[in-house]
Design an enzyme around this catalytic site. Structure first.
Site, mmCIF file in Angstrom:
data_model
loop_
_atom_site.group_PDB
_atom_site.id
_atom_site.type_symbol
_atom_site.label_atom_id
_atom_site.label_comp_id
_atom_site.label_asym_id
_atom_site.label_seq_id
_atom_site.Cartn_x
_atom_site.Cartn_y
_atom_site.Cartn_z
ATOM 1 N N HIS A 70 0.602 -1.302 0.092
ATOM 2 C CA HIS A 70 -0.056 -0.037 -0.057
ATOM 3 C C HIS A 70 0.904 1.309 -0.178
ATOM 4 C CE1 HIS A 70 -3.724 2.243 1.588
ATOM 5 N NE2 HIS A 70 -2.883 3.098 0.807
ATOM 6 N N GLU A 135 0.857 7.892 -3.861
ATOM 7 C CA GLU A 135 1.634 7.350 -2.818
ATOM 8 C C GLU A 135 2.971 8.279 -2.949
ATOM 9 O OE1 GLU A 135 1.021 5.335 -0.078
ATOM 10 O OE2 GLU A 135 -1.036 5.372 -0.962
ATOM 11 N N HIS A 139 3.342 10.888 0.417
ATOM 12 C CA HIS A 139 4.249 10.127 1.164
ATOM 13 C C HIS A 139 5.379 10.155 0.824
ATOM 14 C CE1 HIS A 139 0.760 8.936 3.635
ATOM 15 N NE2 HIS A 139 0.122 8.212 2.660
HETATM 16 O O1 U2P Z 1 -3.653 5.825 0.797
HETATM 17 C C1 U2P Z 1 -4.943 5.992 0.706
HETATM 18 C C2 U2P Z 1 -5.321 5.998 -0.626
HETATM 19 O O2 U2P Z 1 -4.870 4.893 -1.553
HETATM 20 C C3 U2P Z 1 -5.544 4.546 -2.464
HETATM 21 N N1 U2P Z 1 -5.621 3.261 -2.678
HETATM 22 C C4 U2P Z 1 -5.610 2.112 -1.663
HETATM 23 C C5 U2P Z 1 -5.328 0.866 -1.841
HETATM 24 C C6 U2P Z 1 -5.285 0.488 -3.156
HETATM 25 O O3 U2P Z 1 -5.292 -0.593 -3.700
HETATM 26 N N2 U2P Z 1 -5.367 1.507 -4.100
HETATM 27 C C7 U2P Z 1 -5.416 2.979 -4.121
HETATM 28 O O4 U2P Z 1 -5.581 3.613 -4.879
HETATM 29 C C8 U2P Z 1 -7.275 4.827 -1.411
HETATM 30 O O5 U2P Z 1 -8.001 4.739 -2.318
HETATM 31 P P1 U2P Z 1 -9.499 4.151 -1.455
HETATM 32 O O6 U2P Z 1 -9.119 2.923 -0.973
HETATM 33 O O7 U2P Z 1 -9.985 5.197 -0.887
HETATM 34 O O8 U2P Z 1 -10.257 3.666 -2.967
HETATM 35 C C9 U2P Z 1 -6.758 6.265 -0.942
HETATM 36 O O9 U2P Z 1 -7.021 7.146 -2.003
#
Ligand code: U2P
Length: 255
Positions: A70, A135, A139
């Site tokens: 993630h 990301e 971050h």
């Molecule tokens: O860090 C949170 C953000 O990252 C996005 N996200 C999270 C997991 C993933 O597999 N893909 C992704 O794009 C989150 O998106 P959400 O889970 O809200 O759909 C969030 O924007």
């Protein structure tokens, strides 16, 4: 890192240059390596997809039943209530974010590895590049690393400590029926890596708690596991599911 020291910070440094005692803390406060640890966070696709919202796969490709990255998130040891100039913050801040603008020319040779290990599952963020971009901007720009080093560090850490394998070796196998003691999951990772992780859970459609994300604490070099500064098991209960990754009914495959 020196490029990211802002003009204001430079002026502050000059102003205080005669006060040697103040110089080091100020230099740290102005730098984009001003954080204490990284969280290396991996998500279990069976739990991401096994909720009411479901998930999406970019390019119609179901990812493997493996933890996926993630993020690699710089974090403060203690949440801050004042900014670097000593002014009170409206809300306490627990990590630095959005330290710089995005440079979209990323990744090059890392892309196949990223697609395999850092794919998006989100139906809002349907392309993995959008996920990486998010990301990096939020971050990565605060990590003190350039883009390539940042993504490579996250991939290398995942490869070095293979969570799926660590759990399997400890008898923690994905299952629709079984539940596992949370402490057993934490202990398995601690034994294999030398550092107890933080865990996050979500709920499946039957409202049962399931292991969703594993937060491994990593030193500011982005390589070595370190002791987590705070223990966290958000949303988890004493016993949790670790679901198989096959919940096809909740998955919207992208076309
Ligand atoms: O860090 C949170 C953000 O990252 C996005 N996200 C999270 C997991 C993933 O597999 N893909 C992704 O794009 C989150 O998106 P959400 O889970 O809200 O759909 C969030 O924007």
């Amino acid at each position: 890192m020196s490029e990211s020291i802002s003009r204001t910070c430079m002026m502050k440094l000059q102003y205080y240059s005669s006060l040697a005692v103040l110089l080091l803390p100020l230099a740290l406060a102005c730098s984009d390596t001003d954080f204490d640890i990284f969280y290396h966070i991996q998500q279990w696709p069976g739990s991401y997809c096994g909720t009411k919202e479901g998930c999406c796969f970019p390019g119609n490709q179901k990812p493997p039943a493996d933890f996926g990255i993630h993020g690699l998130w710089p974090n403060y040891a203690v949440c801050r209530t004042i900014d670097e100039d000593g002014r009170p913050l409206n809300q306490s801040k627990c990590w630095p974010d959005f330290c710089n603008a995005l440079d979209p020319s990323l990744l090059g040779d890392l892309e196949p590895d990223l697609l395999r290990n850092w794919g998006t599952l989100s139906c809002k963020n349907k392309e993995s590049t959008a996920f990486w971009s998010h990301e990096w901007t939020r971050h990565g720009t605060c990590s003190g690393m350039d883009q390539h080093s940042y993504f490579r560090a996250a991939l290398e850490f995942k490869a070095r400590f293979n969570l799926t394998r660590i759990l399997l070796d400890a008898g923690i196998v994905p299952s629709e029926e079984r539940t596992y003691c949370l402490s057993r999951i934490r202990d398995a990772v601690a034994e294999a890596t030398g550092s107890a992780p933080n865990l996050e859970c979500n709920r499946n459609e039957r409202n049962e708690t399931q292991l969703y994300q594993v937060y491994q604490c990593v030193g500011v070099d982005g390589r070595s596991p370190v002791r987590c500064l705070v223990a966290m098991d958000g949303g988890c209960t004493g016993m949790v599911k670790f679901p198989a990754f096959c919940a096809t009914e909740t998955i919207q495959v992208m076309r």
